[in-house]
Write an enzyme that holds these catalytic residues in place. Structure first.
Site, PDB file in Angstrom:
ATOM      1  N   CYS A   1       0.865  -1.179   0.000  1.00  0.00           N
ATOM      2  CA  CYS A   1       0.000   0.000   0.000  1.00  0.00           C
ATOM      3  C   CYS A   1       0.900   1.227   0.000  1.00  0.00           C
ATOM      4  CB  CYS A   1      -0.887  -0.018   1.240  1.00  0.00           C
ATOM      5  SG  CYS A   1      -1.864   1.487   1.511  1.00  0.00           S
TER       6      CYS A   1
ATOM      7  N   CYS B   1      -0.864   3.930  -6.386  1.00  0.00           N
ATOM      8  CA  CYS B   1      -1.744   3.237  -5.455  1.00  0.00           C
ATOM      9  C   CYS B   1      -1.842   1.820  -5.956  1.00  0.00           C
ATOM     10  CB  CYS B   1      -3.121   3.897  -5.409  1.00  0.00           C
ATOM     11  SG  CYS B   1      -4.349   2.941  -4.477  1.00  0.00           S
TER      12      CYS B   1
END
Length: 265
Positions: free
Chosen positions: A75, A189
């Site tokens: 992440c 992302c």
């Protein structure tokens, strides 16, 4: 090192599957635990203080339960905010995820690159430092899109989106001064590579998309070189931090990544 010790992947949702998939290709026998922090989802709209408090505490509990040989924070938002704290707290290798600005700058011909991530990621000083170090001769445009995260989550559940939604996300970069010359976009992302095909189809100017999944997989392979693995691959474990009903489409989607066992923290 016990051959049964897993590699643990951690993300706010399903985005980290874009990192798990190339790792699984390189290490097909590796036991895998994938954690989707749906109890804290989404990260991209949270404050730095919230993420800095939540991620190390959660990973401490997860490491205690699953005893992994290595943790991948799959992440960008969690990595750019909490990676140093996690490494200080846990006594095992921690691999983070950072925007692929260096390879994007090396590839760009027009010297205009975009960084498409969550709001929390694109505003981080870490992105400033990467841009200054590796893309100082480039115009680096940034745009945060919480909606793309939702679209990636929905896609794994079998829900298709209007192509206009992907065009709108790209327009957040293209509409900025110099955006018409942009040729390369960093998917900053881990959710976004899951909808890369849709973004490419929506691109009005033949954009090239970059992300770090393959590089992270090679790093995990390097760090685990020479370690024992099971003779036969075992079903992977998907861990949710909040109990939810698993619709058939999501269960099938997770199974495609080798995650057949469901657990809750």
């Amino acid at each position: 090192m016990d051959a049964a010790q897993p590699i643990l992947f951690f993300d706010s949702g399903v985005g980290g599957l874009s990192v798990l998939a190339p790792t699984r290709r390189l290490l097909p026998a590796a036991p895998l635990v994938y954690v989707a922090d749906n109890g804290g989802f989404p990260y991209g709209t949270k404050t730095e203080a919230e993420i800095a408090a939540r991620v190390p505490a959660l990973l401490g509990r997860l490491v205690e339960r699953y005893r992994p040989r290595l943790v991948v924070i799959a992440c960008n938002t969690a990595s750019t905010i909490a990676l140093a704290a996690v490494r200080s707290a846990l006594d095992l290798p921690i691999v983070g995820t950072v925007p692929a600005i260096k390879p994007a700058a090396a590839m760009s011909k027009t010297r205009v690159i975009g960084v498409l991530g969550t709001d929390a990621t694109v505003r981080q000083p870490y992105v400033d430092r990467l841009s200054a170090e590796f893309a100082s001769d480039c115009l680096v445009l940034r745009h945060g899109s919480a909606r793309l995260v939702e679209l990636a989550e929905a896609k794994l559940r079998g829900v298709a989106a209007d192509p206009a939604e992907y065009r709108a996300a790209l327009e957040g970069l293209i509409s900025q001064p110099g955006g018409d010359r942009m040729d390369t976009v960093v998917l900053a992302c881990t959710h976004f590579p899951l909808v890369e095909d849709e973004l490419r189809a929506a691109s009005p100017q033949g954009l090239h998309f970059m992300h770090g999944g393959d590089g992270i997989a090679r790093r995990v392979q390097f760090l685990t070189e020479g370690q024992p693995w099971p003779a036969v691959a075992q079903p992977g474990i998907i861990v949710f931090t909040r109990r939810i009903d698993i619709p058939p489409a999501l269960k099938q989607g997770l199974g495609g990544y080798g995650l057949d066992q469901i657990d809750y923290l």
